[in-house]
Scaffold this motif. Structure first.
Motif, PDB file in Angstrom:
ATOM      1  N   ALA A 126       0.814  -1.223   0.000  1.00 22.38           N
ATOM      2  CA  ALA A 126       0.000   0.000   0.000  1.00 22.38           C
ATOM      3  C   ALA A 126       0.845   1.269   0.000  1.00 22.38           C
ATOM      4  CB  ALA A 126      -0.930  -0.007   1.211  1.00 22.38           C
ATOM      5  N   ASP A 127       2.072   1.177   0.536  1.00 21.27           N
ATOM      6  CA  ASP A 127       2.925   2.360   0.591  1.00 21.27           C
ATOM      7  C   ASP A 127       3.768   2.539  -0.666  1.00 21.27           C
ATOM      8  OD1 ASP A 127       4.774   0.349   0.814  1.00 21.27           O
ATOM      9  OD2 ASP A 127       5.513   0.930   2.791  1.00 21.27           O
ATOM     10  N   GLY A 128       3.487   1.743  -1.700  1.00 16.06           N
ATOM     11  CA  GLY A 128       4.206   1.859  -2.951  1.00 16.06           C
ATOM     12  C   GLY A 128       5.460   1.020  -3.043  1.00 16.06           C
ATOM     13  N   GLY A 129       5.753   0.270  -2.006  1.00 14.32           N
ATOM     14  CA  GLY A 129       6.925  -0.599  -2.011  1.00 14.32           C
ATOM     15  C   GLY A 129       6.623  -1.971  -2.573  1.00 14.32           C
ATOM     16  N   GLN A 130       7.536  -2.896  -2.334  1.00 13.35           N
ATOM     17  CA  GLN A 130       7.391  -4.274  -2.789  1.00 13.35           C
ATOM     18  C   GLN A 130       7.603  -5.220  -1.616  1.00 13.35           C
ATOM     19  OE1 GLN A 130       6.955  -5.617  -6.185  1.00 13.35           O
ATOM     20  NE2 GLN A 130       6.191  -3.523  -6.467  1.00 13.35           N
ATOM     21  N   ALA A 131       6.861  -6.315  -1.593  1.00 11.76           N
ATOM     22  CA  ALA A 131       7.021  -7.341  -0.576  1.00 11.76           C
ATOM     23  C   ALA A 131       7.097  -8.709  -1.253  1.00 11.76           C
ATOM     24  CB  ALA A 131       5.860  -7.302   0.419  1.00 11.76           C
ATOM     25  N   VAL A 132       7.549  -9.695  -0.511  1.00  9.27           N
ATOM     26  CA  VAL A 132       7.769 -11.041  -1.041  1.00  9.27           C
ATOM     27  C   VAL A 132       6.621 -11.957  -0.637  1.00  9.27           C
ATOM     28  CG1 VAL A 132       9.273 -13.078  -0.928  1.00  9.27           C
ATOM     29  CG2 VAL A 132      10.269 -10.785  -1.045  1.00  9.27           C
ATOM     30  N   GLU A 133       6.218 -12.810  -1.559  1.00 12.05           N
ATOM     31  CA  GLU A 133       5.223 -13.845  -1.278  1.00 12.05           C
ATOM     32  C   GLU A 133       5.677 -15.161  -1.892  1.00 12.05           C
ATOM     33  OE1 GLU A 133       1.613 -12.403  -3.033  1.00 12.05           O
ATOM     34  OE2 GLU A 133       2.235 -12.887  -5.078  1.00 12.05           O
ATOM     35  N   PHE A 134       5.082 -16.261  -1.403  1.00  8.70           N
ATOM     36  CA  PHE A 134       5.475 -17.590  -1.854  1.00  8.70           C
ATOM     37  C   PHE A 134       4.276 -18.408  -2.320  1.00  8.70           C
ATOM     38  CE2 PHE A 134       8.924 -16.668   1.217  1.00  8.70           C
ATOM     39  CZ  PHE A 134      10.025 -16.901   0.390  1.00  8.70           C
ATOM     40  N   THR A 135       4.498 -19.203  -3.344  1.00  7.35           N
ATOM     41  CA  THR A 135       3.601 -20.297  -3.721  1.00  7.35           C
ATOM     42  C   THR A 135       4.466 -21.549  -3.828  1.00  7.35           C
ATOM     43  OG1 THR A 135       3.900 -19.771  -6.063  1.00  7.35           O
ATOM     44  CG2 THR A 135       1.927 -18.878  -4.980  1.00  7.35           C
ATOM     45  N   ILE A 136       3.828 -22.677  -4.126  1.00  7.02           N
ATOM     46  CA  ILE A 136       4.560 -23.923  -4.359  1.00  7.02           C
ATOM     47  C   ILE A 136       4.716 -24.105  -5.861  1.00  7.02           C
ATOM     48  CG2 ILE A 136       4.576 -26.422  -4.020  1.00  7.02           C
ATOM     49  CD1 ILE A 136       2.720 -25.985  -1.614  1.00  7.02           C
TER      50      ILE A 136
END
Length: 241
Positions: A126-136
């Motif tokens: 929401a703050d315009g940054g990037q975050a990490v997520e995972f799938t299999i």
């Protein structure tokens, strides 16, 4: 809704799945006349996810039994503090202690095959940054997540995954509702996503009444819905007023 003394089963899915993964369990509970909800779990972070699920539970007119699969177990451990939650059911799930992250809990035991099968991606915040997520990874999904599910179903599940924010692994719960609420657990003894010993340890520590399902994969709610529904049914009946 009319006031009921029969608790509503609120089913909380975990990572790499969605609410449709409860379909067979929902059908079994509905046949028994047990009210049931299966809300979406945002999968963006433990505190935020638990706050959402707690809000769903709080708006149910009457008592609630929270049911959590996988990471959903951590979510219900926090959300279960809601006043009208009368019981907790953990399904192939993490059962963390207060201030114990999933990484801390998993770190007590050998790493499961899941760790090598994760695929990393990014998403905007929401703050315009990037975050990490995972799938299999799709080619690893059947063996890791759903080895006892028919191949044609697994192919659908693999492409319908919902990713989990990486931060959820290291965020520690601020409360552990199992300390004050009765709990039950379904242990999937062939789980390749969460070490079955992690499940057993958490269930024993919580004093949960546990049932082991022989040969069950992490997707035990899909492959063995009646056995999972049976444990939920027991929890609902035990907490009915």
């Amino acid at each position: 809704m009319t006031q009921s003394t029969t608790p509503t089963a609120v089913l909380v899915h975990g990572a790499f799945a969605d609410a449709a993964s409860w379909s067979g369990v929902i059908a079994g509970l509905q046949r028994d006349g047990i009210p049931v909800l299966a809300p979406p779990n945002p999968l963006r972070g433990l505190a935020a996810d638990a706050a959402y699920v707690a809000s769903v539970a709080a708006q149910v007119d009457g008592p609630v039994v929270l049911v959590g699969h996988s990471y959903g177990g951590a979510v219900i451990t926090v959300a279960g503090a809601a006043e009208n939650v009368v019981g907790l059911v953990y399904v192939a799930a993490y059962v963390p202690e207060e201030n114990e992250s999933l990484a801390d809990l998993q770190g007590r035991f050998p790493e499961p095959p899941l760790a090598a099968g994760l695929r990393q991606a990014s998403y905007p915040t929401a703050d315009g940054g990037q975050a990490v997520e995972f799938t299999i990874a799709a080619d690893a999904f059947p063996e890791i997540f759903a080895a006892d599910v028919p191949a044609e179903v697994t192919r659908v599940l693999a492409v319908a995954q919902r990713p989990l924010a990486a931060g959820a692994f290291t965020e520690a719960p601020g409360t552990a509702a199992w300390r004050t609420k009765p709990s039950w657990a379904v242990i999937a003894d062939a789980d390749q996503a969460i070490n079955p010993d992690v499940q057993r340890f958490g269930a024993e520590r919580a004093g949960a009444k546990a049932v082991e399902v022989a040969g069950a994969s992490h997707a035990v709610a899909v492959s063995r819905p009646e056995e999972v529904a049976g444990v939920i049914r027991e929890a609902v009946r035990a907490t009915a007023s």
